[in-house]
Design an enzyme around this catalytic site. Structure first.
Site, mmCIF file in Angstrom:
data_model
loop_
_atom_site.group_PDB
_atom_site.id
_atom_site.type_symbol
_atom_site.label_atom_id
_atom_site.label_comp_id
_atom_site.label_asym_id
_atom_site.label_seq_id
_atom_site.Cartn_x
_atom_site.Cartn_y
_atom_site.Cartn_z
ATOM 1 N N ASP A 195 0.845 -1.184 0.000
ATOM 2 C CA ASP A 195 0.000 0.000 0.000
ATOM 3 C C ASP A 195 0.889 1.245 0.000
ATOM 4 O OD1 ASP A 195 0.910 0.417 2.573
ATOM 5 O OD2 ASP A 195 -0.984 -0.046 3.530
ATOM 6 N N GLU A 220 0.571 8.126 -7.047
ATOM 7 C CA GLU A 220 1.065 6.742 -7.092
ATOM 8 C C GLU A 220 0.046 5.813 -7.752
ATOM 9 O OE1 GLU A 220 2.736 8.610 -3.300
ATOM 10 O OE2 GLU A 220 0.802 8.555 -4.278
#
Length: 80
Positions: free
Chosen positions: A5, A46
């Site tokens: 993550d 991202e």
């Protein structure tokens, strides 16, 4: 398979994904597919860069999430 993550994302200074590094016995395309699915609802730099990288490297495009039976849970500090 392991997907990191945002706390584990390895990024350049401009916060963009540059490659998929699969674990043994996992193809790069399979990893890219999973990472792209996990990032479709992610509006961070991202997340967007993962979707773009998967598209550029493997021609993977967005899919109909409802057809896949997926449900996105927005990240928040309260959800941990």
């Amino acid at each position: 398979m392991l997907l990191l993550d945002k706390t584990g994302t390895i990024t350049l200074g401009n916060r963009m994904a540059t490659e998929f590094i699969p674990a043994p016995k996992v193809t790069e395309e399979h990893l890219a597919d999973a990472a792209q699915l996990a990032s479709l609802a992610d509006e961070t730099p991202e997340g967007r860069s993962i979707v773009v990288l998967a598209k550029e490297r493997f021609g993977l495009r967005g899919r109909n999430i409802k057809e896949l039976g997926a449900n996105f849970v927005p990240f928040s500090a309260r959800r941990k």
